[in-house]
Design a protein around this motif. Structure first.
Motif, mmCIF file in Angstrom:
data_model
loop_
_atom_site.group_PDB
_atom_site.id
_atom_site.type_symbol
_atom_site.label_atom_id
_atom_site.label_comp_id
_atom_site.label_asym_id
_atom_site.label_seq_id
_atom_site.Cartn_x
_atom_site.Cartn_y
_atom_site.Cartn_z
ATOM 1 N N ARG A 103 -5.243 0.830 2.991
ATOM 2 C CA ARG A 103 -3.945 0.712 3.673
ATOM 3 C C ARG A 103 -3.754 -0.725 4.140
ATOM 4 N NH1 ARG A 103 0.404 2.952 5.797
ATOM 5 N NH2 ARG A 103 0.999 2.552 7.943
ATOM 6 N N ASN A 104 -2.568 -1.260 3.910
ATOM 7 C CA ASN A 104 -2.179 -2.565 4.414
ATOM 8 C C ASN A 104 -1.222 -2.302 5.567
ATOM 9 O OD1 ASN A 104 -0.659 -4.964 4.882
ATOM 10 N ND2 ASN A 104 -1.296 -5.732 2.880
ATOM 11 N N GLU A 105 -1.708 -2.457 6.773
ATOM 12 C CA GLU A 105 -0.904 -2.158 7.968
ATOM 13 C C GLU A 105 0.319 -3.063 8.072
ATOM 14 O OE1 GLU A 105 -1.286 0.398 9.946
ATOM 15 O OE2 GLU A 105 -3.171 1.059 9.063
ATOM 16 N N ALA A 106 0.196 -4.316 7.647
ATOM 17 C CA ALA A 106 1.303 -5.264 7.776
ATOM 18 C C ALA A 106 2.498 -4.864 6.929
ATOM 19 C CB ALA A 106 0.843 -6.673 7.394
ATOM 20 N N THR A 107 2.254 -4.287 5.747
ATOM 21 C CA THR A 107 3.354 -3.925 4.856
ATOM 22 C C THR A 107 3.634 -2.426 4.827
ATOM 23 O OG1 THR A 107 1.844 -3.823 2.973
ATOM 24 C CG2 THR A 107 2.969 -5.917 3.357
ATOM 25 N N PHE A 127 4.337 3.719 -0.556
ATOM 26 C CA PHE A 127 4.990 3.244 0.656
ATOM 27 C C PHE A 127 4.809 4.293 1.739
ATOM 28 C CE2 PHE A 127 7.080 0.568 -2.401
ATOM 29 C CZ PHE A 127 7.216 -0.626 -1.711
ATOM 30 N N GLU A 128 4.435 3.839 2.916
ATOM 31 C CA GLU A 128 4.238 4.739 4.053
ATOM 32 C C GLU A 128 5.102 4.276 5.217
ATOM 33 O OE1 GLU A 128 -0.014 4.700 4.455
ATOM 34 O OE2 GLU A 128 -0.264 5.884 2.635
ATOM 35 N N ARG A 129 6.325 3.917 4.866
ATOM 36 C CA ARG A 129 7.279 3.452 5.860
ATOM 37 C C ARG A 129 8.604 4.167 5.614
ATOM 38 N NH1 ARG A 129 7.399 -2.762 5.711
ATOM 39 N NH2 ARG A 129 9.496 -2.364 6.397
ATOM 40 N N PRO A 130 9.292 4.512 6.660
ATOM 41 C CA PRO A 130 10.516 5.298 6.500
ATOM 42 C C PRO A 130 11.675 4.543 5.875
ATOM 43 C CG PRO A 130 10.186 4.712 8.803
ATOM 44 C CD PRO A 130 8.946 4.280 8.062
ATOM 45 N N ASP A 131 11.611 3.218 5.810
ATOM 46 C CA ASP A 131 12.745 2.473 5.278
ATOM 47 C C ASP A 131 12.667 2.245 3.768
ATOM 48 O OD1 ASP A 131 10.603 0.712 5.499
ATOM 49 O OD2 ASP A 131 11.818 -0.974 6.192
#
Length: 142
Positions: A103-107, A127-131
């Motif tokens: 996991r890359n926390e920054a991205t 991708f593990e971000r809602p956007d």
């Protein structure tokens, strides 16, 4: 003057000296389907829906050494929820990754890197971000 419509499709072209080895890799290991065979170039469906494609073509000469993430370089990224399954599949096919999925926390992604037979750097990421936009559902019959 009206602006033109946005692009409807995308193709990334990669160039390989050993075209046969690269074709085997993209067809047998990554399991991409050829949508057009031009002889010196094969174009693959990189994702369902007829919007993203990958062209693998005969190179005009040897690759020049360098960091692919510098100007003029290429990193081909395939987006998949199944990063861990891809890591296991690649290992079973004898393809070395740069390590286990991480996991890359920054991205806000989880990813792996590996190389194709021509030396191109490939990445599979989730991708593990809602956007991040969800992929469109496949068209009926496609």
């Amino acid at each position: 003057m009206q602006p033109p419509p946005p692009p409807a499709q995308q193709i990334t072209f990669l160039y390989a000296e050993d075209l046969a080895a690269s074709r085997r890799f993209y067809e047998a290991v990554l399991r991409l389907s050829v949508v057009q065979d031009q002889g010196r170039c094969a174009i693959y469906a990189a994702a369902p829906g007829g919007r993203a494609f990958l062209g693998v073509c005969q190179a005009r000469g040897p690759r020049q050494a360098g960091d692919p993430r510098r100007e003029g370089g290429v990193v081909l990224t395939l987006v998949s929820e199944a990063v861990e399954a891809w890591h296991a599949w690649l290992a079973a096919q004898g393809i070395a990754c740069d390590g286990p999925p991480r996991r890359n926390e920054a991205t806000g992604i989880t990813h792996i890197f590996f190389r194709d037979p021509a030396g191109y750097l490939l990445e599979i990421q989730r991708f593990e971000r809602p956007d991040w936009p969800a992929p469109a559902p496949p068209a009926p019959g496609g």
